[in-house]
Design an enzyme around this catalytic site. Structure first.
Site, PDB file in Angstrom:
ATOM      1  N   CYS A 159       9.283  14.051  -7.472  1.00  6.13           N
ATOM      2  CA  CYS A 159      10.405  14.982  -7.345  1.00  6.13           C
ATOM      3  C   CYS A 159      10.054  16.382  -7.811  1.00  6.13           C
ATOM      4  O   CYS A 159      10.538  17.357  -7.269  1.00  6.13           O
ATOM      5  CB  CYS A 159      11.604  14.473  -8.121  1.00  6.13           C
ATOM      6  SG  CYS A 159      12.258  12.957  -7.404  1.00  6.13           S
ATOM      7  N   ASP A 179       1.564  -2.035   5.880  1.00  5.67           N
ATOM      8  CA  ASP A 179       0.864  -0.971   6.595  1.00  5.67           C
ATOM      9  C   ASP A 179       0.842  -1.269   8.085  1.00  5.67           C
ATOM     10  O   ASP A 179       0.531  -2.389   8.486  1.00  5.67           O
ATOM     11  CB  ASP A 179      -0.590  -0.896   6.112  1.00  5.67           C
ATOM     12  CG  ASP A 179      -0.913   0.475   5.585  1.00  5.67           C
ATOM     13  OD1 ASP A 179      -0.702   1.438   6.331  1.00  5.67           O
ATOM     14  OD2 ASP A 179      -1.372   0.564   4.438  1.00  5.67           O
ATOM     15  N   GLY A 237       6.600 -12.995  11.177  1.00  4.36           N
ATOM     16  CA  GLY A 237       6.553 -11.573  11.478  1.00  4.36           C
ATOM     17  C   GLY A 237       7.830 -11.112  12.139  1.00  4.36           C
ATOM     18  O   GLY A 237       8.804 -11.866  12.239  1.00  4.36           O
TER      19      GLY A 237
HETATM   20 CO    CO Z   1      -1.270   1.515   2.320  1.00  6.08          CO
END
Ligand code: CO
Ligand code: CO
Length: 341
Positions: free
Chosen positions: A14, A64, A135
């Site tokens: 922040c 990812d 998934g």
């Molecule tokens: Co990563």
């Protein structure tokens, strides 16, 4: 194809912008629940989160996924899976389960293409000894694939990205330049031989590199991905120490040099350079600088090794056939800066 990785978007900073991209402080001001069992959470800017289950067991979680980096769907799947698993290995953990994340339009690309992507991913998941549990898929005109991975680690054996000390040696386990080569590949400008080598390197799991790291007492580690060597090294030093990188020791794909000279540079390289150049002191320009800012897909581990662990690491790396290069060292001063020599 666009190779910009959504990977490692910085959440939680922040006070100042702490990485390139608009998402670096998107969670600023939003209340995030706290839990004493969270060992590594949003504030650590680490490769993966870690949650304590008991005194000797913690789970490690990461996710990812990205758009295609190569044309072959099987190898795209394999590379995306190796990349997702890499954050578990960078933390010194062992992956146990994974879930597929799929954005795909069967109408536009056809089911056989999706099957190839998933087959490539599953082969890497199998190679890693991880169980695929399921998934989720979304109909999407732009292909994206990756994994959510869960791993296990002893809470006292976590290897974080911070913890390096002055005098530590800096080790890298894969060559740089994959972003430049992918840009060349899109322009139809790389040889078949280089393409094969690129795919092979990106699809290589960081598993054995992590095993070699765990055989000694590494102080810190991360993996080199979208922010390039400069960005991920900056995460290791933050404002608490400095780093020296020996330009002559940087490993790279040979064809990257000519492509760089011809201007085949990915947009992420410019973004990384704009953001990280103020932290880099370089008496050089051109190719070595492009290498350190080049965004990597499924790059190698970047490890901080105390001097007296280097021999042990070298022995284990050679036993496990892990490539590695000694590319620099950590220094007391100037803090927060990377000096290229
Ligand atoms: Co990563
Ligand atoms: Co990472």
């Amino acid at each position: 194809m666009d190779i910009q990785l959504t990977h490692h978007a910085r959440f939680g900073g922040c006070a100042a912008k702490i990485g390139p991209g608009d998402l670096s402080n998107v969670l600023c001001g939003i209340d995030i629940p706290e839990d004493p069992n969270v060992i590594v959470g949003l504030k650590g800017f680490e490769d993966a989160g870690v949650y304590r289950i008991s005194d000797d067991l913690a789970v490690v979680q990461t996710v990812d996924f990205f758009t295609p980096v190569v044309n072959d769907p099987y190898w795209f799947g394999g590379i995306a899976a190796a990349n997702a698993l890499s954050d578990i290995y960078a933390m010194g953990a062992r992956p146990i389960t994974a879930l597929n994340i799929v954005c795909f339009s069967p109408k536009k690309f056809g089911i056989p293409v999706l099957r190839e992507i998933l087959r490539g991913g599953i082969d890497k998941v199998r190679e890693s000894g991880t169980s695929l549990l399921g998934g989720h898929s979304v109909d999407d005109e732009e292909i994206k694939y990756g994994l959510s991975v869960t791993g296990l680690v002893h809470p006292e054996r976590i290897v974080r990205n911070e913890g390096a000390r002055p005098g530590d040696r800096l080790i890298l386990t894969k060559p740089l330049g994959s972003g430049i080569l992918i840009t060349g590949l899109k322009g139809g400008r790389i040889s078949k031989k280089t393409e094969t080598r690129l795919v092979e390197v990106m699809a290589t799991l960081n598993r054995r590199a992590s095993e070699a790291m765990l055989s000694v007492s590494a102080h810190a580690a991360t993996d080199v991905t979208g922010f390039g060597l400069a960005g991920h090294l900056k995460e290791m030093i933050k404002e608490s120490l400095g780093a020296e990188v020996y330009a002559d020791n940087l490993p790279y794909f040979p064809e990257a040099r000519a492509l760089s000279a011809e201007g085949f540079l990915p947009s992420g390289l410019y973004r990384n350079r704009d953001f990280y150049a103020p932290f880099v002191e370089a008496g050089i320009s051109g190719f070595p600088l492009n290498l350190i800012f080049d965004p990597q897909s499924s790059g190698g581990l970047l490890i901080a090794l105390p001097e007296d662990e280097v021999d042990g690491f070298a022995q284990e790396a050679s036993r496990l056939s892990v490539d590695y290069w000694m590319i620099g060292s950590f220094v007391e001063e100037p803090k927060g800066r990377i000096r290229i020599r």
